[in-house]
Design a protein around this motif. Structure first.
Motif, short mmCIF file in Angstrom:
data_model
loop_
_atom_site.label_atom_id
_atom_site.label_comp_id
_atom_site.label_asym_id
_atom_site.label_seq_id
_atom_site.Cartn_x
_atom_site.Cartn_y
_atom_site.Cartn_z
N GLY A 289 0.81 -1.22 0.00
CA GLY A 289 0.00 0.00 0.00
C GLY A 289 0.84 1.26 0.00
O GLY A 289 1.67 1.46 0.88
N ALA A 293 -0.40 5.85 5.07
CA ALA A 293 0.09 4.92 6.09
C ALA A 293 1.32 4.16 5.59
O ALA A 293 2.32 4.02 6.30
CB ALA A 293 -1.02 3.94 6.48
N LEU A 311 4.76 -2.10 -2.24
CA LEU A 311 4.03 -2.69 -3.37
C LEU A 311 2.70 -1.95 -3.49
O LEU A 311 1.90 -1.96 -2.56
CB LEU A 311 3.77 -4.18 -3.12
CG LEU A 311 5.02 -5.03 -2.84
CD1 LEU A 311 4.63 -6.48 -2.54
CD2 LEU A 311 6.00 -4.97 -4.01
N ARG A 313 -0.70 -1.20 -6.02
CA ARG A 313 -1.37 -1.77 -7.21
C ARG A 313 -1.59 -0.74 -8.32
O ARG A 313 -1.71 -1.09 -9.48
CB ARG A 313 -2.70 -2.40 -6.81
CG ARG A 313 -3.71 -1.45 -6.22
CD ARG A 313 -4.94 -2.22 -5.77
NE ARG A 313 -5.82 -1.41 -4.97
CZ ARG A 313 -6.80 -1.91 -4.24
NH1 ARG A 313 -7.01 -3.21 -4.19
NH2 ARG A 313 -7.58 -1.11 -3.55
N SER A 322 -5.96 8.40 0.16
CA SER A 322 -5.03 9.54 0.29
C SER A 322 -4.96 10.40 -0.97
O SER A 322 -4.03 11.19 -1.12
CB SER A 322 -3.62 9.02 0.61
OG SER A 322 -3.64 8.13 1.69
N PHE A 445 1.63 -3.65 -8.67
CA PHE A 445 1.73 -4.94 -7.95
C PHE A 445 0.48 -5.06 -7.07
O PHE A 445 0.38 -4.46 -6.01
CB PHE A 445 3.00 -4.96 -7.10
CG PHE A 445 3.40 -6.33 -6.63
CD1 PHE A 445 4.57 -6.93 -7.07
CD2 PHE A 445 2.61 -7.04 -5.73
CE1 PHE A 445 4.95 -8.20 -6.63
CE2 PHE A 445 2.97 -8.31 -5.29
CZ PHE A 445 4.15 -8.89 -5.74
N THR A 498 -15.70 14.78 -2.17
CA THR A 498 -15.25 16.17 -2.06
C THR A 498 -15.71 16.93 -3.30
O THR A 498 -15.92 16.32 -4.36
CB THR A 498 -13.71 16.26 -1.96
OG1 THR A 498 -13.16 15.22 -2.75
CG2 THR A 498 -13.22 16.12 -0.55
N TYR A 519 -15.39 21.08 5.58
CA TYR A 519 -14.24 21.99 5.65
C TYR A 519 -13.96 22.60 4.29
O TYR A 519 -14.38 22.08 3.25
CB TYR A 519 -12.98 21.25 6.15
CG TYR A 519 -12.54 20.11 5.26
CD1 TYR A 519 -11.79 20.33 4.11
CD2 TYR A 519 -12.88 18.79 5.58
CE1 TYR A 519 -11.40 19.28 3.29
CE2 TYR A 519 -12.50 17.73 4.76
CZ TYR A 519 -11.76 17.98 3.62
OH TYR A 519 -11.38 16.95 2.81
N ALA A 575 -13.86 8.86 -2.49
CA ALA A 575 -12.88 7.93 -1.91
C ALA A 575 -13.49 7.32 -0.66
O ALA A 575 -14.58 7.73 -0.23
CB ALA A 575 -11.58 8.66 -1.60
N GLY A 631 -6.15 10.87 8.68
CA GLY A 631 -4.90 10.26 8.24
C GLY A 631 -3.70 11.18 8.36
O GLY A 631 -2.60 10.74 8.69
C1 LIG Z 1 -13.28 12.21 1.17
C2 LIG Z 1 -12.20 12.12 2.18
C3 LIG Z 1 -11.72 13.27 2.79
C4 LIG Z 1 -10.71 13.19 3.74
N1 LIG Z 1 -10.24 14.34 4.32
C5 LIG Z 1 -9.24 14.26 5.22
C6 LIG Z 1 -8.69 15.41 5.81
O1 LIG Z 1 -9.08 16.52 5.51
N2 LIG Z 1 -7.70 15.27 6.73
C7 LIG Z 1 -7.23 14.05 7.09
O2 LIG Z 1 -6.33 13.97 7.93
N3 LIG Z 1 -7.73 12.94 6.54
C8 LIG Z 1 -8.71 13.01 5.62
N4 LIG Z 1 -9.21 11.88 5.07
C9 LIG Z 1 -8.70 10.59 5.54
C10 LIG Z 1 -7.37 10.23 4.96
O3 LIG Z 1 -7.37 10.52 3.61
C11 LIG Z 1 -7.10 8.76 5.24
O4 LIG Z 1 -7.11 8.55 6.62
C12 LIG Z 1 -5.77 8.32 4.67
O5 LIG Z 1 -5.70 8.62 3.33
C13 LIG Z 1 -5.58 6.84 4.89
O6 LIG Z 1 -4.37 6.45 4.30
P1 LIG Z 1 -4.05 4.91 4.07
O7 LIG Z 1 -2.67 4.85 3.56
O8 LIG Z 1 -4.39 4.15 5.29
O9 LIG Z 1 -5.09 4.44 2.98
P2 LIG Z 1 -5.06 4.63 1.39
O10 LIG Z 1 -4.64 5.98 1.02
O11 LIG Z 1 -6.37 4.17 0.88
O12 LIG Z 1 -3.91 3.67 0.93
C14 LIG Z 1 -4.05 2.29 0.77
C15 LIG Z 1 -3.21 1.92 -0.42
O13 LIG Z 1 -3.14 0.51 -0.51
C16 LIG Z 1 -3.21 0.15 -1.86
N5 LIG Z 1 -3.69 -1.23 -1.92
C17 LIG Z 1 -4.84 -1.74 -1.41
N6 LIG Z 1 -4.90 -3.07 -1.61
C18 LIG Z 1 -3.77 -3.41 -2.28
C19 LIG Z 1 -3.28 -4.63 -2.77
N7 LIG Z 1 -3.96 -5.77 -2.63
N8 LIG Z 1 -2.08 -4.63 -3.39
C20 LIG Z 1 -1.37 -3.49 -3.55
N9 LIG Z 1 -1.81 -2.29 -3.10
C21 LIG Z 1 -2.99 -2.26 -2.47
C22 LIG Z 1 -4.21 1.13 -2.44
O14 LIG Z 1 -4.10 1.22 -3.84
C23 LIG Z 1 -3.82 2.40 -1.73
O15 LIG Z 1 -2.85 3.13 -2.44
C24 LIG Z 1 -10.20 11.93 4.10
C25 LIG Z 1 -10.66 10.78 3.47
C26 LIG Z 1 -11.64 10.87 2.52
C27 LIG Z 1 -12.10 9.62 1.85
#
Ligand SMILES: Cc1cc2nc3c(=O)[nH]c(=O)nc-3n(C[C@H](O)[C@H](O)[C@H](O)COP(=O)(O)OP(=O)(O)OC[C@H]3O[C@@H](n4cnc5c(N)ncnc54)[C@H](O)[C@@H]3O)c2cc1C
Length: 676
Positions: A289, A293, A311, A313, A322, A445, A498, A519, A575, A631
C-alpha cells in the motif's frame, strides 16, 4: 493524563537558573557542562560505547529529570562526534516540572558551544498539556528525544511492557542511565522504591548508570535493583559520585503462582505481550500500500537504516483514500483522558513537528479554524478551556470577530484556532516521503495473497509475481479484509465525496482552513476543495450531484459569504475512509486468531482471569490502517510507533496507549463479550 505544573525558575545574579520548587541549582554555571561530561558521559563510558556501535544500530539513554536539557545536548553532541552516521540515539527523559520555553532558551543560552543543537531543541520543544509523552526527532531521526512529563517512577512505569510480574521485564531495554534530578536531600520523593523497580525492569546485563549523588538512598536503591555499585571521585569539589553496572539476572518466576483460577487476577491479562516477537537481522521490509500509512511507515523505517519496498497496485502513489488534492491537518480535542483523546492530541503534536520543515513542499501552514457551529461544539469548546487555556502555541480560543479576522471572511461563530496547522496535498506528501535512497516502490503490484513459509512472508500478486520478506506491513486500508490474516478485523469503509470549484472574484479570499460541518481550505492553484460527505455502507464510486449539493449547502451555512460565489463546472472526487469501531487506528503485530482464542478462552467467563501466557502474533507481520478521517494527523505517529516496535526501540507513547491500538484488541473484546 493529569495536570502538570511548569518549573518555577528563579534566576540568580549570575544568570543561573534555580528551581523554585526544590531551591536547588539546575547546574553550575561555572562548570555545569564539564560536570555533565564527567558524571554522565565519562562514567557511562559513552565515547567508547558510541564509537563501538554498528551501522544502523541504536543506543538508549534514560534520564531522571530533563531540566534544561543540558545532559541531552551533551549526549547528542558526543553522539555526533563518536557514533556512525547511520546509527540512532534514543534519549528518554522524565520530567515532572518542565521548564517554560522562554526559561529553557534563557538557560541554554549559557552554553554557546551547544548553540546549534540548543536551537533545534528549542524550536521543537512542545506545548505541555498535562502529563504525557513527546517524541521529538532531530537530524532525520539520528537523534530522538522522548520527553515524558510525569513523576519519574510513574513515567518510567508507562514504558514497561506490562505491570504483570511475569512480563514487566520483557520490554525494550536501556543501555545507560543518567540519574539526575535534584539531590535526594531536596527531592526525596523522586528516589523511590518504585523508581528503582522500574530501573531494574528496564535494564539488561551490562546496562550502566551514573549519578552525581553518593547518597545512601541512591546507592542502596541501585544495589536492590541489581546493580554493582562503585563510588568514584565526583566532579570538582564533590568528593564522590556513584557509577554502576547492572549484573543481576532477569528474575524467573513460576507462572503457576500467578494463576487465580475462578477468581480475579490483580494483574493485567498479558495478551499485549507478543510471544513471537523477533529481532530482525536483515532489516528488509515489504509494505503493501502506497497511501499515507504505507509511505509514512516506509520513511520511518528507511530512516532507521531499513531497506524498504512498497508494493502498490496503481501506477502512482496515493490514488485511493489519500488521493484528495487537499486534506486538513486536524484532530478533535477532548476534555477527557481516554485513549482516543490521548492519541488525538499526541498524534497532532507529533504531526505538527513532523510537517513543520516541509510545509512549502507539501501544502500550506495556513492555520486551521474549528468553528463552534452547533450547540454540542459550543459545549465541547467550553469544556476544553481548562485543559488548553495555556496552550496558545498549539490552540487558541477565538471569538467570532477574531475568527473572522483570522480567516479574512465574516464568520458567525466562535472557535478554536490551530496556528501551526494547515492543509496538505497528500500526493505531494507521499512523493516526499518515499524520496529516500532506502525506499523502492513497485507499481502495478496488486497483492492477492500472503503466506508464511520458512519464516518468510511470500507475497503473491494477481499476476504471478511474488516477493518475499521476513517482515511485512499491511497498509492497504479497507482492502486488508481480502487477506486471510487480517480478514477478522472489524474494518468499516465510509464513502466520502469532495467538491472542487474554481475561485472567482466574488468568492471570499480565505486565509485559513475553516472546519465546521465539512471543511474548506484556501484555494490551491485557484481551485477550492470542499469536503466532504460521510456515508457508511455506500460503495458508489461515481460522483453524485446530490453530494456536491450537500457539501456546498454546508459551506454556505458556516461561511455565508460563499453565497456570492459562482459554483460553475463543479468537479470532485470519491474515496473511502477506513475506520474501526472505536475510531482508533490499528497499529502493530497481527494476532494468530485461533491461538488467541485458545489461550484467552477463560476471558469468556471472567475478564480478569489469571492467564499467564502472552499473545501469539504472526511472526514478522504488522499492520497500519484505520486512520478514518484523520490520516494526516494519525499516520506520522502510527508509523513511528510501528517502526519503534519492529526495531525494538523505546516507544513514543505509553504502553497502555500502544495496547489501545493493538490489532489484537478486537479478538480480546469479542472473547470478553462471548462473541467468539
Ligand atoms: C473524502 C475524504 C476526505 C478526507 N479528508 C481528510 C482530511 O481533511 N484530513 C485528514 O487527515 N484525513 C482526511 N481523510 C482521511 C485520509 O485521507 C485517510 O485517513 C488516509 O488517506 C488513509 O491512508 P491509508 O494509507 O491508510 O489508505 P489509502 O490511502 O487508501 O492507501 C491504501 C493503499 O493501498 C493500496 N492497496 C490496497 N490493496 C492493495 C493490494 N492488494 N495490493 C497493492 N496495493 C494495495 C491502495 O491502492 C492504496 O494506495 C479523508 C478521506 C476521505 C475519503
Amino acid at each position: 493524563m493529569s495536570e502538570i505544573k511548569n518549573a518555577q525558575i528563579e534566576w540568580d545574579p549570575d544568570g543561573q537558573p534555580i528551581s523554585g520548587e526544590f531551591g536547588d541549582v539546575y547546574f553550575s554555571k561555572a562548570n555545569g557542562l564539564e560536570e555533565t561530561r564527567h558524571v554522565f558521559l565519562h562514567h557511562n563510558q559513552l565515547a567508547e560505547r558510541f564509537s563501538a556501535i554498528g551501522n544502523t544500530q541504536h543506543f538508549t539513554i534514560a534520564e531522571t529529570g530533563f531540566g534544561s536539557g543540558l545532559n541531552f545536548l551533551a549526549a547528542w553532541s558526543l553522539w555526533l562526534e563518536s557514533a556512525p552516521e547511520s546509527a540512532q540515539l534514543h534519549f528518554v527523559s522524565v520530567e515532572k516540572f518542565p521548564l517554560h520555553k522562554d526559561d529553557l532558551s534563557r538557560a541554554l543560552a549559557l552554553w554557546p558551544q551547544l548553540r546549534d543543537l540548543a536551537e533545534q531543541l528549542i524550536a521543537a520543544y512542545p506545548v505541555f498539556v498535562g502529563t504525557g509523552f513527546h517524541r521529538l526527532k532531530f537530524m532525520n531521526g539520528r537523534v530522538n528525544l522522548t520527553l515524558i512529563v510525569d513523576d519519574a517512577a510513574a513515567g518510567f512505569a508507562k514504558m514497561l511492557a506490562s505491570t504483570h510480574p511475569l512480563f514487566k521485564q520483557s520490554g525494550t531495554k536501556v543501555d545507560a542511565w543518567f540519574l539526575d534530578g535534584f539531590a535526594p536531600s531536596k527531592n526525596p520523593q523522586m528516589w523511590s522504591d518504585d523508581l528503582f523497580e522500574c530501573i531494574k525492569c528496564l535494564s539488561k546485563i551490562g546496562t550502566t548508570a551514573a549519578t552525581f549523588s553518593a547518597a545512601a538512598i541512591v546507592k542502596n536503591g541501585l544495589v536492590t535493583a541489581g546493580f554493582s555499585v562503585q563510588k568514584v571521585a565526583g566532579f570538582g569539589r564533590k568528593r564522590e559520585m556513584v557509577k554502576a553496572v547492572f549484573t543481576a539476572k532477569t528474575e524467573t518466576l513460576e507462572p503457576e503462582i500467578f494463576q487465580y483460577r475462578g477468581s480475579f487476577s490483580p494483574y493485567p491479562v498479558p495478551w499485549t505481550i507478543n510471544k513471537n516477537k523477533k529481532s530482525f537481522r536483515d532489516k528488509y521490509v515489504v509494505i503493501i500500500g502506497g497511501g499515507l500509512a504505507g509511505c509514512h511507515s516506509a520513511r520511518a523505517l528507511a530512516e532507521r537504516g531499513w531497506q524498504v519496498k512498497i508494493l502498490e497496485r496503481h501506477a502512482a502513489l496515493a490514488q485511493e483514500g489519500s488521493g484528495n488534492p487537499q486534506g486538513v491537518l486536524y484532530a478533535k480535542l477532548s476534555p477527557m483522558e481516554e485513549a482516543q483523546a490521548a492519541f488525538n492530541l499526541t498524534s497532532l503534536q507529533f504531526a505538527l513537528n513532523f510537517y513543520s520543515p516541509l510545509w512549502e513542499k507539501i501544502g500550506e501552514m495556513s492555520g486551521v479554524l474549528q468553528l463552534a457551529y452547533k450547540e454540542a461544539e459550543k459545549e465541547l469548546h467550553a469544556q476544553l478551556k481548562d485543559k488548553f487555556s495555556n496552550a496558545d502555541a498549539l490552540v487558541k480560543f477565538v471569538n467570532e470577530d477574531q475568527a473572522s479576522e483570522i480567516c479574512n471572511t465574516r464568520l458567525k461563530h466562535d472557535g478554536l484556532f490551530f496556528p501551526t496547522a494547515g492543509w496538505i496535498n497528500p500526493r505531494k506528501l507521499c512523493a516526499y516521503l518515499v524520496d529516500h535512497p532506502n525506499i523502492q516502490v513497485e507499481y502495478g503490484f496488486n497483492v492477492n495473497t500472503i503466506e508464511l513459509a520458512n519464516s518468510q512472508w511470500k507475497i503473491n500478486s494477481h499476476h504471478e509475481k511474488t516477493e518475499t520478506s521476513e517482515v511485512l506491513i499491511i497498509a492497504s486500508a479497507k482492502d486488508a479484509l481480502h487477506f486471510e490474516q487480517s480478514a477478522h478485523l472489524p474494518i468499516k469503509s465510509i464513502r466520502g465525496q469532495t467538491t472542487f470549484f474554481a475561485r472567482t472574484p466574488e468568492a471570499p479570499q480565505l486565509n485559513t482552513v475553516v472546519c465546521a460541518e465539512g471543511y474548506i481550505a484556501p484555494p490551491q492553484n485557484g481551485i477550492f476543495c470542499v469536503g466532504s460527505t460521510f456515508n457508511l455502507k455506500d460503495t458508489e464510486t461515481v460522483l453524485r450531484d446530490r453530494d456536491h449539493q450537500t457539501n456546498l449547502e454546508n459551506l454556505i451555512t458556516y461561511l455565508p459569504e460563499f453565497e456570492r460565489a459562482a459554483f460553475d463546472n463543479l468537479d470532485g472526487r470519491v474515496a473511502f475512509r477506513c475506520s474501526l469501531p472505536d475510531y482508533l487506528p490499528c497499529v502493530g503485530a497481527l494476532p494468530e486468531v485461533d491461538k488467541f482464542v485458545e489461550n484467552f478462552a477463560p476471558l469468556r467467563k471472567n475478564s480478569r482471569a489469571g492467564i499467564t501466557t502472552g499473545g501469539s502474533c504472526l511472526p514478522g507481520l504488522y499492520i497500519n490502517l484505520g486512520h478514518g478521517a484523520r490520516g494526516l494527523a494519525y499516520t506520522p505517529l502510527a508509523a513511528e510507533i510501528l517502526a519503534s516496535q519492529i526495531n525494538d526501540e523505546p516507544l513514543p507513547i505509553p504502553q497502555e496507549l500502544v495496547n489501545s491500538l493493538s490489532p489484537a484488541r478486537f479478538v480480546i473484546r469479542d472473547l470478553i463479550r462471548s462473541k467468539r
